[in-house]
Design an enzyme around this catalytic site. Structure first.
Site, short mmCIF file in Angstrom:
data_model
loop_
_atom_site.label_atom_id
_atom_site.label_comp_id
_atom_site.label_asym_id
_atom_site.label_seq_id
_atom_site.Cartn_x
_atom_site.Cartn_y
_atom_site.Cartn_z
CD GLN A 109 -1.55 0.21 3.52
OE1 GLN A 109 -2.53 0.87 3.21
NE2 GLN A 109 -1.20 0.02 4.79
CG ASP A 133 7.77 9.40 13.16
OD1 ASP A 133 6.73 8.88 13.56
OD2 ASP A 133 8.70 8.75 12.64
CG HIS A 186 9.33 4.89 12.59
ND1 HIS A 186 8.49 5.96 12.52
CD2 HIS A 186 8.61 3.82 12.19
CE1 HIS A 186 7.31 5.56 12.08
NE2 HIS A 186 7.36 4.26 11.88
CD GLN A 202 15.11 -6.42 0.57
OE1 GLN A 202 15.10 -5.36 1.17
NE2 GLN A 202 14.01 -6.98 0.08
CG ASP A 240 6.02 -7.46 -3.21
OD1 ASP A 240 5.85 -8.48 -2.52
OD2 ASP A 240 5.58 -6.34 -2.87
P1 NAI Z 1 1.98 -3.81 2.85
O1 NAI Z 1 1.80 -5.04 3.67
O2 NAI Z 1 0.83 -3.19 2.15
O3 NAI Z 1 3.11 -4.09 1.75
C1 NAI Z 1 4.33 -4.68 2.06
C2 NAI Z 1 4.81 -5.35 0.80
O4 NAI Z 1 6.13 -5.83 1.06
C3 NAI Z 1 3.96 -6.55 0.37
O5 NAI Z 1 3.60 -6.44 -0.99
C4 NAI Z 1 4.88 -7.73 0.64
O6 NAI Z 1 4.66 -8.81 -0.25
C5 NAI Z 1 6.25 -7.07 0.41
N1 NAI Z 1 7.37 -7.83 0.95
C6 NAI Z 1 7.42 -8.61 2.04
N2 NAI Z 1 8.62 -9.20 2.13
C7 NAI Z 1 9.35 -8.77 1.07
C8 NAI Z 1 10.66 -9.03 0.62
N3 NAI Z 1 11.46 -9.89 1.24
N4 NAI Z 1 11.09 -8.40 -0.50
C9 NAI Z 1 10.29 -7.57 -1.18
N5 NAI Z 1 9.02 -7.29 -0.80
C10 NAI Z 1 8.57 -7.88 0.32
O7 NAI Z 1 2.70 -2.78 3.82
P2 NAI Z 1 2.80 -1.19 3.70
O8 NAI Z 1 1.61 -0.59 4.33
O9 NAI Z 1 3.15 -0.81 2.32
O10 NAI Z 1 4.02 -0.91 4.71
C11 NAI Z 1 5.32 -1.35 4.41
C12 NAI Z 1 6.20 -1.24 5.65
O11 NAI Z 1 6.35 0.11 6.04
C13 NAI Z 1 5.68 -1.98 6.88
O12 NAI Z 1 6.78 -2.62 7.50
C14 NAI Z 1 5.19 -0.87 7.78
O13 NAI Z 1 5.23 -1.22 9.15
C15 NAI Z 1 6.18 0.22 7.46
N6 NAI Z 1 5.78 1.59 7.76
C16 NAI Z 1 6.77 2.45 8.17
C17 NAI Z 1 6.51 3.77 8.42
C18 NAI Z 1 7.60 4.70 8.85
O14 NAI Z 1 7.27 5.85 9.17
N7 NAI Z 1 8.88 4.31 8.88
C19 NAI Z 1 5.13 4.30 8.29
C20 NAI Z 1 4.18 3.33 7.82
C21 NAI Z 1 4.50 2.03 7.58
#
Ligand code: NAI
Length: 332
Positions: free
Chosen positions: A15, A159, A187, A112, A42
């Site tokens: 997302q 943040d 974070h 990675q 992905d």
């Molecule tokens: P999501 O679940 O919608 O998408 C994550 C994607 O990563 C999925 O398509 C999944 O298949 C893929 N993925 C998993 N393992 C993988 C790998 N080994 N190699 C490549 N792709 C892989 O999650 P979303 O909402 O996009 O969030 C992504 C991350 O960002 C989460 O860990 C979330 O906690 C983090 N996050 C961090 C924030 C920050 O401020 N630093 C703020 C919001 C979210």
């Protein structure tokens, strides 16, 4: 027009990527003169969904988007990478302990890091967004010894943006009139959002927040708590974590790194600690930085009150614990 650069987005079917990719293709991050080749990484089960994302990217009909490669192979994704957004991470599942989450992420960020080490450009700029972002960035850097440590960063810009927006709304000013809010540390909910050096522009003059706020106590209490818990509040309301705002913040982070910060302004990024402000070395800690010629410098000499010091100690301790847990997994 410049030569295209390779820009990698991992977690590309997720997302955050869905909002980020448009910004990249539209030129908001690398500028209107910089064509890009998108490398979308992905895991194998997501390749069908990723195909749909590629179709939509093609249908944007944007001239800066030169080439798109969807892949589940980190080596193919990171080849000649100039800029990398690591969004993909193992999500925390119910009943999962922090150490289980770290162990799963160590595996992802090891692979990675190794692929970055072998295939990316040596001046590649990497921002880790996937949680736990600071420690994931540390692990990734560990496995890419040929790339300088300063090229690995963790995102705390969401943040910072949240803090800037909340402060602006509390003061009744436009958000662009608030600058130099700092996010210190991890974070996570131990982060310390500080307004001690923040400036507010009113009637063409710039003043410290302390001179324009009536209830200074709010800054050290409700303000801090609301920023620390904002991510959880979004999840509670949306039943999914922040995505549009996270993507905007990832774009802001990379754009400032690529293009530079404005004179007199600093931004917060999770960077490898060099011991500034007494913070333990070699953890990825969010600090205020200024950026010029694609290089950031940690802002020095800011006054740290004893209240602030106690907050910095808490978040540093958490990051040291995360590092110890990650090291324990690495040794297994
Ligand atoms: P999501 O679940 O919608 O998408 C994550 C994607 O990563 C999925 O398509 C999944 O298949 C893929 N993925 C998993 N393992 C993988 C790998 N080994 N190699 C490549 N792709 C892989 O999650 P979303 O909402 O996009 O969030 C992504 C991350 O960002 C989460 O860990 C979330 O906690 C983090 N996050 C961090 C924030 C920050 O401020 N630093 C703020 C919001 C979210």
């Amino acid at each position: 027009m410049a030569e295209p650069i390779n820009v990698v987005v991992s977690g590309a079917a997720g997302q955050i990527a869905y909002s980020l990719l448009y910004q990249l293709a539209a030129g908001t991050v690398f500028g209107q003169e910089q064509p890009i080749n998108l490398r979308l990484l992905d895991i194998p089960p997501m390749m069908g969904i990723l195909k749909g994302v590629v179709m939509e990217l093609e249908d944007l009909a944007l001239p800066l988007l030169n080439d798109i490669l969807p892949t589940a192979d980190p080596e193919a994704a990171f080849k000649d990478a100039a800029a990398v957004f690591l969004l993909g991470a193992m999500p925390r599942k119910e009943g999962m302990e922090r150490k289980d989450l770290l162990a799963a992420n160590v595996k992802i960020f090891k692979v990675q890091g190794e692929a970055l080490d072998k295939f990316a450009k040596k001046d590649v700029k990497i921002v880790v967004v996937g949680n736990p972002a600071n420690t994931n960035a540390l692990i990734c850097s560990h496995y890419a010894p040929s790339i300088p440590k300063e090229n690995f960063t963790a995102m705390t810009r969401l943040d910072q943006n949240r803090a800037q927006a909340l402060l602006a709304s509390h003061l009744g000013v436009e958000v662009s009139n608030v600058t130099n809010v700092v996010i210190w540390g991890n974070h996570s909910s131990t982060q310390y959002p500080s307004t001690a050096y923040a400036k507010v522009k009113t009637n063409n003059s710039s003043k410290p927040v302390s001179e324009v706020i009536d209830d200074e106590n709010w800054l050290n209490t409700e303000f801090v708590e609301r920023i620390q818990k904002r991510g959880a509040a979004v999840i509670a309301a949306r039943t999914m974590s922040s995505a549009m705002s996270a993507a905007k913040a990832a774009g802001d982070h990379m754009r400032d790194w690529w293009i530079g910060t404005k004179p007199g302004e600093f931004v917060s990024m999770g960077v490898t600690s060099d011991g500034s402000y007494g913070i333990p070395k070699d953890i990825i800690f969010s600090l205020p930085v200024t950026i010029k010629n694609k290089k950031y410098e940690i802002v020095q000499g800011l006054f740290i009150s004893s209240f602030a010091q106690s907050k910095l100690d808490i978040t540093a301790k958490e990051l040291e614990e995360e590092r110890a847990e990650a090291n324990a997994v690495l040794k297994q």
